[in-house]
Design a protein around this motif. Sequence first.
Motif, PDB file in Angstrom:
ATOM      1  N   PHE A   1       0.796  -1.189   0.004  1.00  0.00           N
ATOM      2  CA  PHE A   1       0.087   0.071  -0.059  1.00  0.00           C
ATOM      3  C   PHE A   1       0.942   1.225   0.406  1.00  0.00           C
ATOM      4  O   PHE A   1       2.007   1.154   0.452  1.00  0.00           O
ATOM      5  CB  PHE A   1      -1.048   0.149   1.203  1.00  0.00           C
ATOM      6  CG  PHE A   1      -1.778  -1.145   1.439  1.00  0.00           C
ATOM      7  CD1 PHE A   1      -2.813  -1.500   0.684  1.00  0.00           C
ATOM      8  CD2 PHE A   1      -1.499  -1.990   2.383  1.00  0.00           C
ATOM      9  CE1 PHE A   1      -3.639  -2.627   0.945  1.00  0.00           C
ATOM     10  CE2 PHE A   1      -2.206  -3.359   2.568  1.00  0.00           C
ATOM     11  CZ  PHE A   1      -3.168  -3.378   1.717  1.00  0.00           C
ATOM     12  N   PRO A   2       0.291   2.370  -0.718  1.00  0.00           N
ATOM     13  CA  PRO A   2       1.022   3.774  -0.481  1.00  0.00           C
ATOM     14  C   PRO A   2       1.247   3.914   0.979  1.00  0.00           C
ATOM     15  O   PRO A   2       0.117   3.683   1.865  1.00  0.00           O
ATOM     16  CB  PRO A   2       0.356   4.448  -1.175  1.00  0.00           C
ATOM     17  CG  PRO A   2      -1.196   3.845  -1.500  1.00  0.00           C
ATOM     18  CD  PRO A   2      -0.806   2.415  -1.297  1.00  0.00           C
ATOM     19  N   VAL A   3       2.162   4.791   1.453  1.00  0.00           N
ATOM     20  CA  VAL A   3       2.327   5.094   2.778  1.00  0.00           C
ATOM     21  C   VAL A   3       2.272   6.385   3.318  1.00  0.00           C
ATOM     22  O   VAL A   3       2.627   7.344   2.497  1.00  0.00           O
ATOM     23  CB  VAL A   3       3.738   4.570   3.272  1.00  0.00           C
ATOM     24  CG1 VAL A   3       3.952   5.028   4.755  1.00  0.00           C
ATOM     25  CG2 VAL A   3       3.982   2.971   3.100  1.00  0.00           C
ATOM     26  N   ILE A   4       1.512   6.687   4.432  1.00  0.00           N
ATOM     27  CA  ILE A   4       1.452   8.101   5.001  1.00  0.00           C
ATOM     28  C   ILE A   4       2.068   7.983   6.394  1.00  0.00           C
ATOM     29  O   ILE A   4       1.602   7.135   7.107  1.00  0.00           O
ATOM     30  CB  ILE A   4       0.103   8.480   4.934  1.00  0.00           C
ATOM     31  CG1 ILE A   4      -0.371   8.701   3.517  1.00  0.00           C
ATOM     32  CG2 ILE A   4       0.035  10.065   5.531  1.00  0.00           C
ATOM     33  CD1 ILE A   4      -1.704   9.185   2.771  1.00  0.00           C
ATOM     34  N   VAL A   5       2.841   8.911   6.737  1.00  0.00           N
ATOM     35  CA  VAL A   5       3.511   9.186   8.009  1.00  0.00           C
ATOM     36  C   VAL A   5       2.524  10.250   8.757  1.00  0.00           C
ATOM     37  O   VAL A   5       2.876  11.414   8.097  1.00  0.00           O
ATOM     38  CB  VAL A   5       5.025   9.403   8.124  1.00  0.00           C
ATOM     39  CG1 VAL A   5       5.413   9.703   9.522  1.00  0.00           C
ATOM     40  CG2 VAL A   5       5.518   8.284   7.483  1.00  0.00           C
ATOM     41  N   LEU A   6       2.198   9.989  10.014  1.00  0.00           N
ATOM     42  CA  LEU A   6       1.387  11.096  10.488  1.00  0.00           C
ATOM     43  C   LEU A   6       2.195  11.759  11.853  1.00  0.00           C
ATOM     44  O   LEU A   6       2.529  10.788  12.610  1.00  0.00           O
ATOM     45  CB  LEU A   6      -0.072  10.593  10.910  1.00  0.00           C
ATOM     46  CG  LEU A   6      -0.897  10.164   9.753  1.00  0.00           C
ATOM     47  CD1 LEU A   6      -0.882   8.735   9.450  1.00  0.00           C
ATOM     48  CD2 LEU A   6      -2.378  10.771   9.849  1.00  0.00           C
ATOM     49  N   ALA A   7       2.110  12.773  11.983  1.00  0.00           N
ATOM     50  CA  ALA A   7       2.775  13.614  13.245  1.00  0.00           C
ATOM     51  C   ALA A   7       1.581  14.442  14.021  1.00  0.00           C
ATOM     52  O   ALA A   7       1.132  15.116  13.561  1.00  0.00           O
ATOM     53  CB  ALA A   7       3.919  14.592  12.761  1.00  0.00           C
ATOM     54  N   HIS A   8       1.688  13.982  15.240  1.00  0.00           N
ATOM     55  CA  HIS A   8       0.809  14.323  16.080  1.00  0.00           C
ATOM     56  C   HIS A   8       1.234  15.743  16.735  1.00  0.00           C
ATOM     57  O   HIS A   8       2.389  15.961  16.868  1.00  0.00           O
ATOM     58  CB  HIS A   8       0.409  13.313  17.270  1.00  0.00           C
ATOM     59  CG  HIS A   8       1.586  13.152  18.192  1.00  0.00           C
ATOM     60  ND1 HIS A   8       1.812  14.317  19.177  1.00  0.00           N
ATOM     61  CD2 HIS A   8       2.522  12.264  18.353  1.00  0.00           C
ATOM     62  CE1 HIS A   8       2.878  13.603  19.761  1.00  0.00           C
ATOM     63  NE2 HIS A   8       3.322  12.401  19.274  1.00  0.00           N
ATOM     64  N   GLY A   9       0.286  16.346  17.169  1.00  0.00           N
ATOM     65  CA  GLY A   9       0.572  17.593  17.997  1.00  0.00           C
ATOM     66  C   GLY A   9       0.809  17.421  19.326  1.00  0.00           C
ATOM     67  O   GLY A   9       1.009  16.331  19.764  1.00  0.00           O
ATOM     68  N   TYR A  10       0.815  18.562  20.147  1.00  0.00           N
ATOM     69  CA  TYR A  10       1.077  18.430  21.446  1.00  0.00           C
ATOM     70  C   TYR A  10       0.116  17.889  22.348  1.00  0.00           C
ATOM     71  O   TYR A  10      -1.148  18.099  22.166  1.00  0.00           O
ATOM     72  CB  TYR A  10       1.131  20.008  22.274  1.00  0.00           C
ATOM     73  CG  TYR A  10       1.344  19.988  23.383  1.00  0.00           C
ATOM     74  CD1 TYR A  10       2.298  19.421  24.242  1.00  0.00           C
ATOM     75  CD2 TYR A  10       0.187  20.216  24.178  1.00  0.00           C
ATOM     76  CE1 TYR A  10       2.430  19.417  25.790  1.00  0.00           C
ATOM     77  CE2 TYR A  10       0.227  20.228  25.772  1.00  0.00           C
ATOM     78  CZ  TYR A  10       1.291  19.926  26.502  1.00  0.00           C
ATOM     79  OH  TYR A  10       1.272  19.809  27.714  1.00  0.00           O
ATOM     80  N   SER A  11       0.544  17.067  23.469  1.00  0.00           N
ATOM     81  CA  SER A  11      -0.275  16.610  24.405  1.00  0.00           C
ATOM     82  C   SER A  11       0.535  16.415  25.771  1.00  0.00           C
ATOM     83  O   SER A  11       1.970  16.133  25.618  1.00  0.00           O
ATOM     84  CB  SER A  11      -0.736  15.035  23.887  1.00  0.00           C
ATOM     85  OG  SER A  11      -1.536  14.345  25.028  1.00  0.00           O
TER      86      SER A  11
END
Length: 373
Positions: free
Chosen positions: A146-156
């Motif tokens: 599958f094509p790939v997406i990397v996700l960067a979360h915000g502050y917690s």
Amino acid sequence: MHNKIRQIAALLAATWLLAACGADAGAALSIPSPSAAPAPSPSPQPAGPSPVPSPSPAPSPSPSPTPPPSATPSPAPSPSPTPDPFAEYEQFTIEGLRARAYGGGTIEVGGVRSQTPEFTRHLFSYESDGLRITGQLTRPRGEGPFPVIVLAHGYSPLASYTPGYDTQHASDYLAARGYLCLAPDFRSHAGSDKAPNMFRAGHVIDTLNLLPLIAQLPDARPGPVGIWGHSNGGEIATKVMLVSDQIAAALIYAPASPELADNYRAFHRRQTLFNPRNIADFPVTPEEAPDLYARMSPVNYLHYAQAPVQIHYGTADSSVPIEWVEKLHRGLLAAGKQSELFIYPGGTHSLQGADKQLYLERALAFFNAHLRP
């Protein structure tokens, strides 16, 4: 008296005559002294040519007078360059991040954490500069790759953070439509090893170290990947696309400022929301090191962007002023890069309802255009 003078003259004439006729120079006649007693005869000399008298040594030249000193003073020696007091932080600048290598080690995917008819969720882990970093992987059902997406979360707040925070809505939506999604937790979050996030570059490094390891996943399609980032994650995604050549498309959602000094000041205005470790991640201030902060700021390096960018922002966002978003968008356009900005009137920092649905549909169309064959 006159007779003596005539005798001397006669002797000299005889001597010159003998010399002219080749007579033995060693038998030269003695010349009587002007006194009454005749001078003693010289000791006999060996026959042979007359010795050549040594030339008199030439007189030593008089030393030249020392010229007077020039009226123009000699130039002073150049001072040694002043050591850079912030050299140890060069590694966190954009150029410093671009100058080093990433990857190494392996990526490991755990068992199923949860599942739906459209995808399964797994925990994964990998190495980032000697740290163990955890995260959540969402895999579409069906046959890969599958094509790939990397996700960067915000502050917690670290105490309340769990894998999938801030990214799960987008991961689920994109995985259900055929994308393999990886959302790293970053250092000090969830099960990741604890370490400083110096100048907010530590989480960027964690993302960059993940990108080369994706090729180890049998379900990942080879080639460039997409990146998605929200809030602080938007700043991470922006820096990553300026450093890595593995990014094919970058979605930036309600991002922190592309100028680090803005983020530092916002950080300290709201410091009661952050733990002491976060505050210590800024060992010097923008006022103490303005050039250092400029070299850490993406806005000054947008010419390095290679991927198209899509930006989303709600006008009722209480965390991110619109000036930050416009600074990024206009900077990209000024650098000749592809950037589109979608504004959601009344939308909050995390879009809701119809705004959220519209942003997700636009995100899918964007990634389809740049990640699918």
